[in-house]
Design an enzyme around this catalytic site. Structure first.
Site, PDB file in Angstrom:
ATOM      1  N   TYR A  53       0.836  -1.202   0.000  1.00  0.00           N
ATOM      2  CA  TYR A  53       0.000   0.000   0.000  1.00  0.00           C
ATOM      3  C   TYR A  53       0.870   1.250   0.000  1.00  0.00           C
ATOM      4  O   TYR A  53       1.654   1.486   0.915  1.00  0.00           O
ATOM      5  CB  TYR A  53      -0.910   0.022   1.227  1.00  0.00           C
ATOM      6  N   LEU A 206     -18.179  -1.816   0.163  1.00  0.00           N
ATOM      7  CA  LEU A 206     -18.982  -0.763  -0.459  1.00  0.00           C
ATOM      8  C   LEU A 206     -18.811  -0.734  -1.971  1.00  0.00           C
ATOM      9  O   LEU A 206     -19.070   0.286  -2.625  1.00  0.00           O
ATOM     10  CB  LEU A 206     -18.619   0.603   0.144  1.00  0.00           C
ATOM     11  N   LYS A 214     -22.406   7.775  -4.644  1.00  0.00           N
ATOM     12  CA  LYS A 214     -21.755   9.010  -5.090  1.00  0.00           C
ATOM     13  C   LYS A 214     -21.643   9.129  -6.605  1.00  0.00           C
ATOM     14  O   LYS A 214     -21.474  10.225  -7.141  1.00  0.00           O
ATOM     15  CB  LYS A 214     -20.362   9.124  -4.470  1.00  0.00           C
TER      16      LYS A 214
END
Length: 312
Positions: A53, A206, A214
């Site tokens: 990451y 999600l 959104k």
């Protein structure tokens, strides 16, 4: 926040985990510090990171923040198996790379052990036995308490669980993408986890942000879909099929007087076999929105309706 046992292991984790994929790149030190504070205040314990990451930036940032936190209050999980080089990133689940990466992760995180360490992805060029030997060694030397797999198929999970059970190393958990937009793991991985007693950790519950609603009318300028390095991550879910599911989630949310992301997160968090759902928010405000779903239990009729509309 509810604490759950990872499969049949002794590892306890919070039902919602904190993801750090954007830390050190899209999420700066101040936002990360606020996210960590908000998460711990909500009773969260499981923090997910990986050596890959931000090419190490996420672990470094997390480590600096954990210096102010009681180590016993968090369940640290990291991943290895992706090597960065001059030619880019590539899979590498060799014993050498895995153990070297683990040591680098421990140094960056400022701890002498992880609570859970995962192999990030299957490497077809390395024998399974070699990869598993690294997991055994990591547990035997105390560098991690538990081990698991991320993004591996069910057959690999079954073989690894059988091999690691021989010396009580055990396979504590598997991590897979799971959401109303990605349910393919229900065919084999979820049943395998149930049969093997392996905890199931769901990343991107999600739908890579799409289930928040959104993107219903446009692509916000500050969203992942508008980001040069994350656009390709989100675009597979900006489809007609996804739009139909998102609208169903929004309808359910309106009926419950909740936000769409709360409904989407609650669906995954409480899906059969799921130990924890990992939320990777870019900002503390986004994380607060997700954590507000802690008290939401979907009515059976709404769960069945969402099951039906997202099936296939």
């Amino acid at each position: 926040m509810e604490l759950r046992r990872a499969g049949r292991s002794g590892l306890l984790v919070s039902s919602v985990g904190l993801g750090t994929m954007t830390w050190g790149r899209d999420t700066d030190e101040h936002e990360a510090a606020e996210q960590l504070s908000v998460f711990l205040d909500a009773g969260g314990t499981l923090i997910d990171t990986a050596a890959s990451y931000g090419e190490g930036a996420a672990e470094g940032l997390l480590g600096s923040l954990l210096a102010e936190v009681d180590r016993r209050d968090v369940v640290l999980r990291s991943k290895a198996g992706v090597r960065h080089g001059r030619s880019g990133s590539r899979l590498d689940a060799s014993r050498s790379t895995l153990l070297d990466t683990l040591d680098e992760s421990l140094a960056a995180l400022g701890t002498d052990h992880l609570d859970l360490w995962l192999v990030q992805a299957p490497d077809p060029h390395v024998p399974v036995e070699e990869t598993l030997s690294a997991l055994r060694h990591a547990v035997a030397t105390g560098r991690t308490r538990y081990v698991g797999l991320s993004n591996h198929p069910a057959w690999y999970q079954g073989y690894a669980a059988a091999q690691l059970a021989q010396d009580a190393t055990g396979l504590a958990a598997v991590e897979v993408e799971y959401s109303l937009l990605e349910r393919s793991v229900e065919h084999e991985v979820v049943p395998a986890s149930d049969a093997l007693g392996t905890g199931l950790l769901a990343w991107s519950p999600l739908g890579r942000g799409v289930l928040t609603g959104k993107y219903r009318s446009t692509v916000p300028a500050d969203s992942r879909a508008a980001s040069p390095h994350l656009r390709g991550f989100v675009e597979p879910y900006l489809t007609e099929r996804s739009r139909g599911i998102v609208e169903s989630v929004a309808t359910a949310a309106a009926g419950l007087d909740r936000a769409p992301l709360e409904v989407a997160l609650a669906w995954v968090r409480d899906a059969p076999g799921v130990t924890s759902a990992i939320v990777g928010a870019r900002t503390a405000a986004q994380l607060r929105g997700a954590l507000s779903a802690t008290d939401l239990e979907l009515p059976p009729a709404i769960r069945r309706a969402l099951d039906d509309v997202s099936a296939g």
